[in-house]
Design a protein around this motif. Structure first.
Motif, short mmCIF file in Angstrom:
data_model
loop_
_atom_site.label_atom_id
_atom_site.label_comp_id
_atom_site.label_asym_id
_atom_site.label_seq_id
_atom_site.Cartn_x
_atom_site.Cartn_y
_atom_site.Cartn_z
N LYS A 136 0.84 -1.19 0.00
CA LYS A 136 0.00 0.00 0.00
C LYS A 136 0.88 1.25 0.00
CE LYS A 136 -3.61 -2.44 2.49
NZ LYS A 136 -4.35 -2.54 3.75
N PRO A 137 0.43 2.30 -0.66
CA PRO A 137 1.23 3.52 -0.69
C PRO A 137 1.34 4.16 0.69
CG PRO A 137 -0.87 3.84 -1.84
CD PRO A 137 -0.81 2.41 -1.43
N LEU A 138 2.44 4.83 0.89
CA LEU A 138 2.67 5.55 2.15
C LEU A 138 2.16 6.98 2.01
CD1 LEU A 138 6.34 4.53 2.97
CD2 LEU A 138 4.27 3.73 4.11
N PRO A 139 1.75 7.57 3.13
CA PRO A 139 1.47 9.00 3.08
C PRO A 139 2.78 9.75 2.92
CG PRO A 139 1.40 8.21 5.34
CD PRO A 139 1.59 7.00 4.46
N VAL A 140 2.72 11.02 2.64
CA VAL A 140 3.94 11.83 2.59
C VAL A 140 4.50 11.87 4.00
CG1 VAL A 140 4.88 14.12 2.14
CG2 VAL A 140 3.13 13.17 0.63
N LEU A 141 5.76 11.46 4.13
CA LEU A 141 6.40 11.39 5.44
C LEU A 141 7.04 12.71 5.81
CD1 LEU A 141 8.09 7.90 4.95
CD2 LEU A 141 5.97 8.40 6.20
N ALA A 142 7.06 13.01 7.10
CA ALA A 142 7.66 14.25 7.59
C ALA A 142 9.14 14.29 7.26
CB ALA A 142 7.46 14.36 9.11
N THR A 143 9.62 15.46 6.89
CA THR A 143 11.04 15.59 6.51
C THR A 143 11.98 15.41 7.70
OG1 THR A 143 10.91 17.99 6.73
CG2 THR A 143 10.53 17.06 4.53
N ASP A 144 11.47 15.54 8.94
CA ASP A 144 12.36 15.33 10.09
C ASP A 144 12.74 13.87 10.27
OD1 ASP A 144 9.81 14.54 11.09
OD2 ASP A 144 10.44 15.01 13.14
N LEU A 145 12.13 12.98 9.50
CA LEU A 145 12.55 11.57 9.52
C LEU A 145 13.87 11.36 8.80
CD1 LEU A 145 9.19 9.67 8.87
CD2 LEU A 145 10.47 9.81 11.01
N ARG A 146 14.23 12.26 7.91
CA ARG A 146 15.44 12.09 7.11
C ARG A 146 16.71 12.08 7.97
NH1 ARG A 146 13.45 16.02 2.11
NH2 ARG A 146 11.73 14.64 1.49
N PRO A 147 16.94 13.08 8.83
CA PRO A 147 18.14 13.00 9.68
C PRO A 147 18.07 11.86 10.69
CG PRO A 147 16.88 15.00 10.18
CD PRO A 147 16.25 14.37 8.97
N LEU A 148 16.86 11.52 11.11
CA LEU A 148 16.70 10.38 12.02
C LEU A 148 17.11 9.09 11.32
CD1 LEU A 148 15.65 9.61 14.86
CD2 LEU A 148 13.40 9.30 13.81
N ALA A 149 16.75 8.97 10.05
CA ALA A 149 17.13 7.79 9.26
C ALA A 149 18.64 7.72 9.08
CB ALA A 149 16.43 7.81 7.91
N VAL A 150 19.29 8.86 8.90
CA VAL A 150 20.76 8.88 8.78
C VAL A 150 21.38 8.36 10.07
CG1 VAL A 150 22.80 10.37 8.56
CG2 VAL A 150 20.80 10.74 7.09
N LYS A 151 20.90 8.83 11.21
CA LYS A 151 21.43 8.37 12.51
C LYS A 151 21.21 6.87 12.69
CE LYS A 151 20.87 12.73 14.94
NZ LYS A 151 20.14 13.44 16.01
N ALA A 152 20.05 6.39 12.26
CA ALA A 152 19.77 4.96 12.37
C ALA A 152 20.72 4.15 11.50
CB ALA A 152 18.31 4.68 11.98
N LEU A 153 20.97 4.61 10.28
CA LEU A 153 21.90 3.89 9.41
C LEU A 153 23.32 3.93 9.96
CD1 LEU A 153 20.62 4.83 5.85
CD2 LEU A 153 20.22 2.72 7.15
N ASP A 154 23.69 5.05 10.59
CA ASP A 154 25.01 5.12 11.23
C ASP A 154 25.13 4.06 12.32
OD1 ASP A 154 25.78 7.19 9.57
OD2 ASP A 154 25.42 8.77 11.07
N ALA A 155 24.05 3.85 13.07
CA ALA A 155 24.06 2.82 14.10
C ALA A 155 24.15 1.43 13.47
CB ALA A 155 22.82 2.94 14.98
N VAL A 156 23.43 1.22 12.39
CA VAL A 156 23.45 -0.07 11.69
C VAL A 156 24.85 -0.40 11.18
CG1 VAL A 156 22.61 -1.28 9.62
CG2 VAL A 156 21.00 -0.03 11.09
#
Length: 135
Positions: free
Chosen positions: A80-100
């Motif tokens: 199913k399509p996603l709604p437009v996600l908040a742009t503040d998730l972008r830096p959070l995603a970077v931090k998560a990938l850094d942890a990964v």
């Protein structure tokens, strides 16, 4: 971990997460993604591979809405399509990938032990898209 390839959704845990995203009402999808990203950042000692896999899948969903991001077209991603996600998730995603990708990540260790040369560069490309979009 049932893994069949190096893609962001090419494992049982990420495929199950996609199902959970599909089952979540549209208004709650962003919260599920946010929680998954925060879950990768929260550990103070060791990042479990399942939490890392879900964070990578979440980061891929966030990146898919960024300029230069690749759409999630795999059969193992959400249907199913996603709604437009908040742009503040972008830096959070970077931090998560850094942890990964960090030293205390079980998922990184598993890929390193397997001798794979494709997984980490795939995560790095995903991170580049997110960094550029995060400003």
């Amino acid at each position: 971990m049932g893994t069949w390839d190096t893609g962001h959704f090419d494992n049982d845990t990420a495929a199950d997460f996609s199902g959970r995203i599909d089952e979540t009402p549209e208004a709650g999808k962003e919260a599920v993604i946010r929680k998954a990203l925060e879950g990768a950042i929260a550990p103070t000692d060791y990042l479990d591979s399942d939490e890392a896999v879900i964070a990578v899948a979440s980061a891929a969903l966030v990146a898919s809405q960024c300029p230069g991001g690749e759409p999630v077209t795999t059969a193992y991603g959400p249907d199913k399509p996603l709604p437009v996600l908040a742009t503040d998730l972008r830096p959070l995603a970077v931090k998560a990938l850094d942890a990964v990708l960090g030293e205390d990540s079980e998922l990184r260790e598993l890929w390193d032990d397997a001798g794979d040369k494709e997984w980490a560069p795939g995560i790095a490309r995903l991170r580049e898209v997110l960094v550029a979009a995060a400003g």
